[in-house]
Design a protein around this motif. Structure first.
Motif: not given
Length: 160
Positions: A1-27
């Motif tokens: 049985m073959s293993q399901l591979r990861d999808p090819a495309h990543r999201v934008s690298p700027r998403a990390r910073l946005m998620w840091q700001v979101e997480s920081g606000i929640s934190a």
């Protein structure tokens, strides 16, 4: 049985910073709650333990979680399907055939607009709910909405 591979495309690298700001606000809200608890706590030892816990929770939420999410969040569109992978604690992989696509939505909250990012939501005829691709560059998201709309329109049937 073959293993399901990861999808090819990543999201934008700027998403990390946005998620840091979101997480920081929640934190900050968590830290404020723990700060109030620390002030109301009786002995000094417990008070400092709660302050230390607030620092660890806030630091982890604002630094580690966005990095982990960025490594996991991926997407791909083929001629026949939309494939997404998301999550940070629990990983979710979903494949939606174009024949099941009902609507394709573009959304930008205030924070996403600040970072030039957007979310594409693909609603399908599935009980599992819509597929979401968060953290896309705005231009990529708009092109993806157009592409998915065209491909879904080419498929015969009513997506049920």
């Amino acid at each position: 049985m073959s293993q399901l591979r990861d999808p090819a495309h990543r999201v934008s690298p700027r998403a990390r910073l946005m998620w840091q700001v979101e997480s920081g606000i929640s934190a900050l809200f968590v830290a404020a709650g723990l700060g109030v608890a620390a002030v109301l706590a009786g002995p000094d030892g417990l008070r400092w333990w709660l302050v230390g816990l607030a620092v660890v929770v806030c630091g982890t939420a604002a630094v580690v979680v966005p990095q982990w999410r960025y490594r996991v969040h991926r997407w791909e569109v083929s001629a026949n399907a939309v494939y997404t992978q998301r999550g940070w604690w629990a990983r979710e992989r979903r494949i939606a055939p174009m024949s099941r696509v009902q609507t394709v939505d573009f959304a930008q909250g205030p924070l996403a607009r600040m970072f030039g990012l957007a979310t594409v939501t693909v609603t399908t005829a599935s009980a599992a709910g819509p597929l979401q691709i968060e953290g896309l560059d705005r231009s990529v998201a708009l092109a993806l909405v157009d592409e998915l709309t065209r491909k879904a329109d080419l498929v015969e049937g009513d997506a049920t």
